[in-house]
Write a protein that holds these residues in place. Structure first.
Motif, PDB file in Angstrom:
ATOM      1  N   SER A   7      11.276 -11.663  10.182  1.00  0.00           N
ATOM      2  CA  SER A   7      12.683 -11.600   9.797  1.00  0.00           C
ATOM      3  C   SER A   7      12.913 -10.428   8.861  1.00  0.00           C
ATOM      4  CB  SER A   7      13.111 -12.903   9.111  1.00  0.00           C
ATOM      5  OG  SER A   7      12.983 -13.994   9.994  1.00  0.00           O
ATOM      6  N   GLN A   8      14.057  -9.787   9.039  1.00  0.00           N
ATOM      7  CA  GLN A   8      14.406  -8.643   8.197  1.00  0.00           C
ATOM      8  C   GLN A   8      15.527  -9.041   7.243  1.00  0.00           C
ATOM      9  OE1 GLN A   8      12.745  -5.585   8.356  1.00  0.00           O
ATOM     10  NE2 GLN A   8      11.388  -6.776   9.686  1.00  0.00           N
ATOM     11  N   ARG A   9      15.453  -8.555   6.021  1.00  0.00           N
ATOM     12  CA  ARG A   9      16.466  -8.840   5.012  1.00  0.00           C
ATOM     13  C   ARG A   9      16.909  -7.525   4.367  1.00  0.00           C
ATOM     14  NH1 ARG A   9      16.320 -12.893   7.401  1.00  0.00           N
ATOM     15  NH2 ARG A   9      15.935 -15.016   6.640  1.00  0.00           N
ATOM     16  N   THR A  10      18.179  -7.482   3.990  1.00  0.00           N
ATOM     17  CA  THR A  10      18.675  -6.328   3.255  1.00  0.00           C
ATOM     18  C   THR A  10      18.166  -6.412   1.818  1.00  0.00           C
ATOM     19  OG1 THR A  10      20.674  -6.226   4.604  1.00  0.00           O
ATOM     20  CG2 THR A  10      20.725  -5.069   2.504  1.00  0.00           C
ATOM     21  N   ASP A  68      28.695  -5.098   4.655  1.00  0.00           N
ATOM     22  CA  ASP A  68      28.781  -6.538   4.422  1.00  0.00           C
ATOM     23  C   ASP A  68      30.232  -6.975   4.255  1.00  0.00           C
ATOM     24  OD1 ASP A  68      26.096  -6.888   4.651  1.00  0.00           O
ATOM     25  OD2 ASP A  68      25.689  -7.123   2.516  1.00  0.00           O
ATOM     26  N   ARG A 108      24.656 -17.848   2.442  1.00  0.00           N
ATOM     27  CA  ARG A 108      23.813 -16.684   2.719  1.00  0.00           C
ATOM     28  C   ARG A 108      22.777 -16.472   1.617  1.00  0.00           C
ATOM     29  NH1 ARG A 108      25.557 -12.909   6.753  1.00  0.00           N
ATOM     30  NH2 ARG A 108      23.838 -11.655   5.921  1.00  0.00           N
ATOM     31  N   ARG A 109      23.141 -16.781   0.392  1.00  0.00           N
ATOM     32  CA  ARG A 109      22.181 -16.666  -0.713  1.00  0.00           C
ATOM     33  C   ARG A 109      21.025 -17.647  -0.507  1.00  0.00           C
ATOM     34  NH1 ARG A 109      20.637 -20.736  -4.824  1.00  0.00           N
ATOM     35  NH2 ARG A 109      19.980 -19.596  -6.681  1.00  0.00           N
ATOM     36  N   LYS A 111      19.805 -18.622   2.213  1.00  0.00           N
ATOM     37  CA  LYS A 111      18.951 -18.119   3.293  1.00  0.00           C
ATOM     38  C   LYS A 111      18.161 -16.881   2.850  1.00  0.00           C
ATOM     39  CE  LYS A 111      21.939 -19.721   7.050  1.00  0.00           C
ATOM     40  NZ  LYS A 111      22.789 -19.295   8.201  1.00  0.00           N
ATOM     41  N   ASN A 113      19.310 -14.093   2.327  1.00  0.00           N
ATOM     42  CA  ASN A 113      19.874 -12.959   3.057  1.00  0.00           C
ATOM     43  C   ASN A 113      21.329 -12.787   2.612  1.00  0.00           C
ATOM     44  OD1 ASN A 113      20.176 -10.876   4.881  1.00  0.00           O
ATOM     45  ND2 ASN A 113      20.581 -12.237   6.620  1.00  0.00           N
TER      46      ASN A 113
END
Length: 232
Positions: A7-10, A68, A108-109, A111, A113
Motif C-alpha cells: 500500500s502507498q501513502r502520501t 486532496d 482517512r486519518r 486509515k 492515509n
C-alpha cells in the motif's frame, strides 16, 4: 518472491495553499484566501482557487494539498447530488456538511492515509449563521472567526481584538484584508493575489481576485491604519 504490491501513502504534500481566514458578520459569513500554490518551497502557481460554494447554503475554504482538496470536492459533489436526488424540498445546511467533513477527515486519518488539508466551512440556513473548521486528523470546532495555517497564529489575535458580531460587509472585508496583509508580510507561501467570498441567506458569492496593496515604508508599520481599503 511475492509480487503483491504494498500500500502507498502520501507522506508529505506536494502543491499546497496557505492560510484561509473566515469571520461571521452581520448578514452572513466572509472568507478570504490568497491564490498561491507552493511546490515545496517554490511558489509555483499564482491562480489557485481555494474558496468554493457547496450546495445552496455552504461555502468551503481549504489550506494544504491542492489535489486532496480536489478529492474532497469530488466527495462533496457526490454528497450534494445524492441529497438533491431525494427531491424532498430540503437541502443540507452548513452544520451537516461540516459534520460530514469531520467524519471524512477522521476516517482517512484512521486509515493512516489522511487528506492533507485544513478546511473552513461556513454558511447560513434559516437565518442561522454557522462557521467551523476541521484539520487533517479530524480535530474540529465552531467559532465566530476561524483561520488555518499560520493564520491561526497571526490572524486570530487580530480578530480577537477587532471582531464583533455587528460588522457590516465593508468593515468585515477591511478586517480580512488587514489579516491577509499581515500574513503576506510574514508567510513566505502567501501571495498578494487575494480572493474574498461571502455567503448569506440569498446564497454564495465568490468575488473576482484582486491584488492586495502592500506598504513597506517604515511609517506604514508605525501606523497600523495606513492602507485600509474602502473600495468595497
Amino acid at each position: 518472491m511475492d509480487s503483491v504490491s504494498e500500500s502507498q501513502r502520501t507522506l508529505y504534500p506536494y502543491v499546497t495553499g496557505s492560510s484561509v481566514v473566515a469571520i461571521k458578520y452581520k448578514d452572513g459569513i466572509l472568507m478570504a484566501a490568497d491564490m498561491g500554490g507552493s511546490y515545496g518551497s517554490t511558489l509555483r502557481y499564482k491562480s489557485v482557487e481555494r474558496l468554493k460554494p457547496i450546495g445552496k447554503h455552504s461555502l468551503l475554504g481549504a489550506s494544504g494539498e491542492i489535489s486532496d482538496f480536489q478529492e474532497i470536492m469530488r466527495y462533496l459533489d457526490e454528497l450534494i447530488l445524492y441529497d438533491n436526488m431525494w427531491d424532498d424540498g430540503n437541502s443540507l445546511g452548513p452544520k451537516e456538511v461540516h459534520n460530514y467533513l469531520t467524519r471524512v477527515m477522521y476516517n482517512r486519518r484512521n486509515k493512516f492515509n489522511p487528506l492533507w488539508n485544513s478546511l473552513v466551512l461556513g454558511g447560513v440556513k434559516k437565518g442561522q449563521k454557522y462557521l467551523g473548521t476541521v484539520n487533517m486528523i479530524g480535530i474540529n470546532f465552531e467559532d465566530n472567526h476561524v483561520a488555518t495555517g499560520l493564520g491561526n497564529h497571526l490572524a486570530r489575535p487580530i480578530l480577537r481584538d477587532e471582531w464583533n458580531e455587528n460588522l457590516t460587509f465593508e468593515e468585515g472585508v477591511r478586517l480580512l484584508e488587514k489579516c491577509m496583509r499581515v500574513l503576506l508580510y510574514r508567510d513566505r507561501s502567501a501571495v498578494n493575489k487575494i480572493q474574498i467570498s461571502k455567503i448569506t441567506e440569498e446564497g454564495a458569492t465568490v468575488f473576482p481576485p484582486f491584488s492586495l496593496k502592500t506598504y513597506w515604508e517604515f511609517s506604514a508599520f508605525k501606523n497600523p491604519t495606513v492602507g485600509a481599503e474602502g473600495s468595497w
